[in-house]
Structure formats: structure tokens, C-alpha cells
Write a protein that holds these residues in place. Structure first.
Motif, PDB file in Angstrom:
ATOM      1  N   LYS A   1       0.810  -1.215   0.000  1.00  0.00           N
ATOM      2  CA  LYS A   1       0.000   0.000   0.000  1.00  0.00           C
ATOM      3  C   LYS A   1       0.846   1.269   0.000  1.00  0.00           C
ATOM      4  CE  LYS A   1      -4.112  -1.917   2.272  1.00  0.00           C
ATOM      5  NZ  LYS A   1      -4.990  -1.847   3.474  1.00  0.00           N
ATOM      6  N   LEU A   2       1.938   1.280   0.787  1.00  0.00           N
ATOM      7  CA  LEU A   2       2.721   2.510   0.910  1.00  0.00           C
ATOM      8  C   LEU A   2       3.398   2.862  -0.410  1.00  0.00           C
ATOM      9  CD1 LEU A   2       3.731   4.830   2.535  1.00  0.00           C
ATOM     10  CD2 LEU A   2       5.511   3.378   3.513  1.00  0.00           C
ATOM     11  N   ALA A   3       4.037   1.894  -1.051  1.00  0.00           N
ATOM     12  CA  ALA A   3       4.668   2.164  -2.341  1.00  0.00           C
ATOM     13  C   ALA A   3       3.634   2.564  -3.384  1.00  0.00           C
ATOM     14  CB  ALA A   3       5.445   0.929  -2.810  1.00  0.00           C
ATOM     15  N   ASP A   4       2.456   1.934  -3.342  1.00  0.00           N
ATOM     16  CA  ASP A   4       1.385   2.278  -4.277  1.00  0.00           C
ATOM     17  C   ASP A   4       0.915   3.713  -4.057  1.00  0.00           C
ATOM     18  OD1 ASP A   4      -0.805   1.467  -6.243  1.00  0.00           O
ATOM     19  OD2 ASP A   4      -2.000   2.067  -4.509  1.00  0.00           O
ATOM     20  N   ALA A   5       0.764   4.114  -2.796  1.00  0.00           N
ATOM     21  CA  ALA A   5       0.333   5.484  -2.492  1.00  0.00           C
ATOM     22  C   ALA A   5       1.372   6.505  -2.943  1.00  0.00           C
ATOM     23  CB  ALA A   5       0.057   5.623  -0.997  1.00  0.00           C
ATOM     24  N   LEU A   6       2.653   6.203  -2.743  1.00  0.00           N
ATOM     25  CA  LEU A   6       3.713   7.117  -3.161  1.00  0.00           C
ATOM     26  C   LEU A   6       3.750   7.274  -4.675  1.00  0.00           C
ATOM     27  CD1 LEU A   6       6.551   5.893  -0.771  1.00  0.00           C
ATOM     28  CD2 LEU A   6       5.329   8.062  -0.620  1.00  0.00           C
ATOM     29  N   ALA A   7       3.570   6.166  -5.389  1.00  0.00           N
ATOM     30  CA  ALA A   7       3.579   6.234  -6.846  1.00  0.00           C
ATOM     31  C   ALA A   7       2.418   7.069  -7.366  1.00  0.00           C
ATOM     32  CB  ALA A   7       3.526   4.818  -7.432  1.00  0.00           C
ATOM     33  N   ASN A   8       1.235   6.882  -6.807  1.00  0.00           N
ATOM     34  CA  ASN A   8       0.067   7.660  -7.241  1.00  0.00           C
ATOM     35  C   ASN A   8       0.210   9.131  -6.872  1.00  0.00           C
ATOM     36  OD1 ASN A   8      -2.271   5.887  -8.408  1.00  0.00           O
ATOM     37  ND2 ASN A   8      -1.399   4.666  -6.747  1.00  0.00           N
ATOM     38  N   LEU A   9       0.792   9.403  -5.698  1.00  0.00           N
ATOM     39  CA  LEU A   9       1.022  10.796  -5.310  1.00  0.00           C
ATOM     40  C   LEU A   9       1.972  11.473  -6.288  1.00  0.00           C
ATOM     41  CD1 LEU A   9       0.797  13.157  -3.309  1.00  0.00           C
ATOM     42  CD2 LEU A   9       2.684  12.125  -2.025  1.00  0.00           C
ATOM     43  N   ALA A  10       3.075  10.802  -6.640  1.00  0.00           N
ATOM     44  CA  ALA A  10       4.034  11.387  -7.567  1.00  0.00           C
ATOM     45  C   ALA A  10       3.416  11.593  -8.946  1.00  0.00           C
ATOM     46  CB  ALA A  10       5.269  10.491  -7.667  1.00  0.00           C
ATOM     47  N   ALA A  11       2.570  10.658  -9.386  1.00  0.00           N
ATOM     48  CA  ALA A  11       1.915  10.811 -10.679  1.00  0.00           C
ATOM     49  C   ALA A  11       0.947  11.989 -10.672  1.00  0.00           C
ATOM     50  CB  ALA A  11       1.180   9.524 -11.044  1.00  0.00           C
ATOM     51  N   THR A  12       0.314  12.231  -9.529  1.00  0.00           N
ATOM     52  CA  THR A  12      -0.633  13.344  -9.429  1.00  0.00           C
ATOM     53  C   THR A  12       0.078  14.684  -9.405  1.00  0.00           C
ATOM     54  OG1 THR A  12      -2.161  11.925  -8.201  1.00  0.00           O
ATOM     55  CG2 THR A  12      -2.503  14.311  -8.050  1.00  0.00           C
ATOM     56  N   LEU A  13       1.216  14.764  -8.700  1.00  0.00           N
ATOM     57  CA  LEU A  13       1.931  16.036  -8.581  1.00  0.00           C
ATOM     58  C   LEU A  13       2.540  16.460  -9.913  1.00  0.00           C
ATOM     59  CD1 LEU A  13       3.725  15.498  -5.160  1.00  0.00           C
ATOM     60  CD2 LEU A  13       1.731  16.929  -5.620  1.00  0.00           C
ATOM     61  N   ALA A  14       3.055  15.514 -10.685  1.00  0.00           N
ATOM     62  CA  ALA A  14       3.629  15.787 -11.999  1.00  0.00           C
ATOM     63  C   ALA A  14       4.616  16.947 -11.946  1.00  0.00           C
ATOM     64  CB  ALA A  14       2.528  16.069 -13.018  1.00  0.00           C
ATOM     65  N   LEU A  15       5.671  16.817 -11.143  1.00  0.00           N
ATOM     66  CA  LEU A  15       6.677  17.866 -11.017  1.00  0.00           C
ATOM     67  C   LEU A  15       7.558  17.921 -12.256  1.00  0.00           C
ATOM     68  CD1 LEU A  15       7.786  17.169  -7.345  1.00  0.00           C
ATOM     69  CD2 LEU A  15       6.162  18.882  -8.129  1.00  0.00           C
ATOM     70  N   GLY A  16       8.257  19.040 -12.412  1.00  0.00           N
ATOM     71  CA  GLY A  16       9.193  19.192 -13.509  1.00  0.00           C
ATOM     72  C   GLY A  16      10.439  18.359 -13.305  1.00  0.00           C
ATOM     73  N   ALA A  17      11.301  18.359 -14.310  1.00  0.00           N
ATOM     74  CA  ALA A  17      12.491  17.496 -14.289  1.00  0.00           C
ATOM     75  C   ALA A  17      13.441  17.852 -13.158  1.00  0.00           C
ATOM     76  CB  ALA A  17      13.217  17.577 -15.632  1.00  0.00           C
ATOM     77  N   GLU A  18      13.543  19.137 -12.790  1.00  0.00           N
ATOM     78  CA  GLU A  18      14.505  19.567 -11.782  1.00  0.00           C
ATOM     79  C   GLU A  18      13.833  19.946 -10.465  1.00  0.00           C
ATOM     80  OE1 GLU A  18      17.651  19.287 -12.274  1.00  0.00           O
ATOM     81  OE2 GLU A  18      17.391  18.660 -14.361  1.00  0.00           O
ATOM     82  N   GLU A  19      12.563  19.626 -10.321  1.00  0.00           N
ATOM     83  CA  GLU A  19      11.834  20.031  -9.128  1.00  0.00           C
ATOM     84  C   GLU A  19      11.757  18.889  -8.129  1.00  0.00           C
ATOM     85  OE1 GLU A  19       8.483  23.214 -10.284  1.00  0.00           O
ATOM     86  OE2 GLU A  19       8.211  21.293 -11.279  1.00  0.00           O
ATOM     87  N   SER A  20      11.604  19.254  -6.869  1.00  0.00           N
ATOM     88  CA  SER A  20      11.376  18.278  -5.810  1.00  0.00           C
ATOM     89  C   SER A  20      10.459  18.909  -4.776  1.00  0.00           C
ATOM     90  CB  SER A  20      12.697  17.838  -5.163  1.00  0.00           C
ATOM     91  OG  SER A  20      13.322  18.941  -4.545  1.00  0.00           O
ATOM     92  N   MET A  21       9.812  18.077  -3.978  1.00  0.00           N
ATOM     93  CA  MET A  21       8.852  18.573  -2.998  1.00  0.00           C
ATOM     94  C   MET A  21       8.862  17.671  -1.783  1.00  0.00           C
ATOM     95  SD  MET A  21       4.709  19.057  -3.417  1.00  0.00           S
ATOM     96  CE  MET A  21       4.915  20.234  -4.748  1.00  0.00           C
ATOM     97  N   ASN A  22       8.884  18.273  -0.596  1.00  0.00           N
ATOM     98  CA  ASN A  22       8.756  17.530   0.645  1.00  0.00           C
ATOM     99  C   ASN A  22       7.298  17.571   1.091  1.00  0.00           C
ATOM    100  OD1 ASN A  22      11.502  16.925   0.857  1.00  0.00           O
ATOM    101  ND2 ASN A  22      11.939  18.903   1.792  1.00  0.00           N
ATOM    102  N   VAL A  23       6.697  16.410   1.287  1.00  0.00           N
ATOM    103  CA  VAL A  23       5.299  16.322   1.691  1.00  0.00           C
ATOM    104  C   VAL A  23       5.230  15.639   3.049  1.00  0.00           C
ATOM    105  CG1 VAL A  23       3.006  15.499   1.070  1.00  0.00           C
ATOM    106  CG2 VAL A  23       4.611  16.154  -0.725  1.00  0.00           C
ATOM    107  N   PRO A  24       5.075  16.404   4.138  1.00  0.00           N
ATOM    108  CA  PRO A  24       4.985  15.777   5.462  1.00  0.00           C
ATOM    109  C   PRO A  24       3.641  15.093   5.654  1.00  0.00           C
ATOM    110  CG  PRO A  24       4.690  18.153   5.644  1.00  0.00           C
ATOM    111  CD  PRO A  24       5.042  17.877   4.205  1.00  0.00           C
TER     112      PRO A  24
END
Length: 377
Positions: free
Chosen positions: A317-340
Motif C-alpha cells: 500500500k505505501l509504495a502504491d500510495a507514493l507512486a500515485n502521489l508522484a503521478a498526481t503532482l507531476a513535477l518538472g524534471a529539476e523540481e522536488s517537494m517535501n510532503v509531510p
């Protein structure tokens, strides 16, 4: 001169790891005895172990070929001292910024903890790492300002205490002799996962990928037997199929582990296709998956002892949630985001019926047609 280390009138001798003869400098055969007598691999595990060691040697060769490996300090510029403390060891690296904010390494230090040092608190182990580095590099420290980089501030811990005794008093006397400035260590992915694997060498890895019309993501989770977690989410910079995203998640996780020297790991994913293709039980029929499959096998071959298995999505579940979160955020190539992610509950439960506003409220009761006393509102 030390007479015990001198030899006169000899035809050959060992010097700095080589054999010096009248005909030139030769390799000391005792130095390569282990390589000459190394048995051929007889099992798949031994073959993978050999491939992993060869890949490590290639990476070290490339690093050592990048001259200069170590440099001399430039007068007038501050030094940067990186210190770290693990459960049973200390490490330090002295560097200096040269140009374009690039750093050149000047000196590497490390040692194991012994005796009572093993029982020190984590912050005191960091303090000990600083003291150890200063004692070894005293000739550097006296001529420069030192920027100390670590997870915690050992300078403040030692010098701000109102009463000092024992080893802390000795450390304080030593630190006051130098110009030290603390710099908080930035959150670096490589350093964090390296510390994680040093503390938990038998960690498992879970991976998952997610692909949508507007983005794709990968999730990787490292888990120890004590259920300590190290989660990572990656936004994939190109649109792809779900199977490609699954392969991307697997390869990203393997790269993270290989970069910091992990050799033994259990790997789990909920993609039956990817897992069985990696294990060789399914044939890779789609041409677009062949490069990903080959890249995954190359990474797996750099590990010594691995187990790849399939788990249901409920166990991932955790890896699945992380993958879906990253797909939803759709950050740029050089961007990163900390999500507490925090545990919270905002509204407390209602206490008593008298506090409930019954305006415009509907009550529903079951009506029994055989019971004339039943009513509904």
C-alpha cells in the motif's frame, strides 16, 4: 635513519608495495595472490557476486582516475569538515571550496568505536567524531576557519553547557583553540539512505509504479525487520505505460541501493508481470519493455544475495500510495517537494445529545406493517 629499515648491498627489495630490482619495478606477487588464486564461480550466486565486485572496481577506478583525488588546502579560504557517527564507527572528510561552488577533498578519516565509546549517546558520538578529526588534522585546523557540517551541532552541545566535567571538559578545551562554525547538514538523499543501510543492512525493498494520461510516478519503500521505513516518491518525466512505470520504480530503487554499496536485499512488487519477467518465468514479448527488463537485470546482477517476490497490492500500500502521489503532482524534471504526513484529528467527538442542533434533521425508523404502534418521522 632507522637501521632496522635500511638494506645495503641487496639485489632487490620491497618498497611502497612494489618489488624494486636491478631490471626495474615489479608487482609484489603477494599483493595479487588472492586474485591469482581466486576460484572460478560455480553457482549463480557466486557469479553475481563476482559481477558485483567487478562493477564496484570499475566505479572506484573511474573515481580515482579523476585527478586530483586529494588536493592541498588553499591559504585564506575556510575548510569544510563533514563529520558523521554511526552505531559503531566514526567518519570525517575535510574539503575546501575551490571554484564554482565545487569542493575538493583534502583528507578522509574513519575509525571504529571501542570500549565505553559504544555506549555514548548519539550526540556525544558526533562530538567524538569532531574531536577525532581535529586531533588528526591539527595542522590544517590551526591555519583555517572550519565550517563543521553534521546532523547535530556538537560545538553548541559542548561549549554551551554551564558545567563541564570529564571528557566534555577536555573536549571543550580542545575546541576553544580553533575557529569553528557549525553548518547544518542539508537533507541529501544519498546520505540519508546510506545511513539507513549502515544501521539496517538487511532491509527489504517494495516498489510500485503508476501511469495516467497526464503523468506517471514511482514509489520505493525500504523497510527493516524492525519496521523502520525509508519512503521515496519519484515523478517520472515522460508519459509511459503502467508496466514501464513499474520497471522504472524497480530500477530506481536498485540504483539507490547500489550507489551506497548494498549487496543483499529482498525485493517485492505487486506487478505479477514485472516480477515474473525478472525471474525469467515470463517471456518479455513487448519490444518497448525489453530495454527496461535488460536494465533491471543489469542492476540485479550487481547484488550478491537477492530475492525477488510478488506480493498482493494490499501488502504494498505505501509504495502504491507514493507512486500515485508522484503521478498526481507531476513535477518538472529539476523540481522536488517535501510532503509531510502527520497524525491529526481536528474535530473532537460530540459529547451528549443536548449539544446537537436538530433543525432540519430527518429521523428514519423501520416500519413494521404488522405493528400498528410503529411510526416514522
Amino acid at each position: 635513519m632507522n637501521p632496522l629499515k635500511c638494506a645495503f648491498g641487496v639485489t632487490s627489495g620491497k618498497f611502497l608495495g612494489f618489488v624494486v630490482r636491478h631490471r626495474g619495478i615489479e608487482i609484489d606477487q603477494t599483493k595479487i595472490k588472492a586474485i591469482n588464486e581466486m576460484p572460478e564461480p560455480k553457482t549463480l550466486k557466486e557469479l553475481r557476486g563476482l559481477q558485483g565486485r567487478l562493477a564496484y572496481i570499475r566505479s572506484i577506478k573511474k573515481y580515482l582516475a579523476s585527478a586530483p583525488v586529494l588536493g592541498a588546502p588553499i591559504p585564506g579560504r575556510p575548510l569544510v569538515l563533514y563529520i558523521a557517527a554511526q552505531e559503531r564507527s566514526l567518519g570525517a572528510m575535510c574539503a575546501q571550496e575551490i571554484e564554482d561552488r565545487k569542493e575538493r577533498a583534502l583528507y578522509y578519516l574513519s575509525r571504529t568505536l571501542v570500549g565505553a565509546e559504544l555506549n555514548y549517546a548519539p550526540i556525544e558520538k558526533i562530538c567524538l567524531a569532531l574531536v577525532f578529526a581535529i586531533q588528526k588534522l591539527r595542522h590544517y585546523m590551526q591555519a583555517h576557519t572550519i565550517h563543521v557540517v553534521s546532523k547535530a551541532d556538537p560545538i553548541k552541545y559542548i561549549l554551551s553547557r554551564p558545567v563541564l566535567s570529564g571528557r566534555l571538559a577536555k573536549w571543550a578545551m580542545l575546541l576553544k583553540q580553533y575557529d569553528l562554525v557549525f553548518v547544518p547538514q542539508k537533507a541529501v538523499k544519498g546520505q540519508a539512505i546510506a545511513d539507513f543501510f549502515i544501521d539496517h543492512p538487511s532491509a527489504r525493498m517494495y516498489f510500485d509504479g503508476a501511469a495516467r494520461q497526464d503523468g506517471a510516478g514511482a514509489g520505493v519503500v525500504f523497510v527493516t525487520p524492525q519496521n523502520h521505513l525509508m519512503p521515496y516518491a519519484f515523478t517520472l518525466t515522460q508519459l509511459c505505460t503502467n508496466n514501464m512505470a513499474e520497471y522504472q520504480a524497480l530500477i530506481l530503487g536498485l540504483q539507490m541501493a547500489i550507489e551506497i554499496g548494498v549487496r543483499d536485499m529482498d525485493i517485492y512488487g505487486d506487478s505479477e508481470l514485472v516480477v515474473n519477467q525478472v525471474l525469467g518465468e515470463y517471456e518479455v514479448k513487448k519490444e518497448d519493455l525489453i530495454p527496461y527488463h535488460q536494465r533491471a537485470l543489469q542492476s540485479l546482477n550487481q547484488l550478491d544475495d537477492i530475492h525477488v517476490g510478488h506480493v498482493p497490492r494490499s501488502a504494498n500500500k505505501l509504495a502504491d500510495a507514493l507512486a500515485n502521489l508522484a503521478a498526481t503532482l507531476a513535477l518538472g524534471a529539476e523540481e522536488s517537494m517535501n510532503v509531510p504526513v502527520c497524525n491529526r484529528w481536528v474535530v473532537s467527538s460530540l459529547e451528549g445529545e443536548e449539544n446537537v442542533d436538530t433543525t432540519n434533521m430527518i429521523y428514519v425508523y423501520t416500519v413494521d406493517e404488522d405493528d400498528p404502534a410503529s411510526t416514522y418521522h
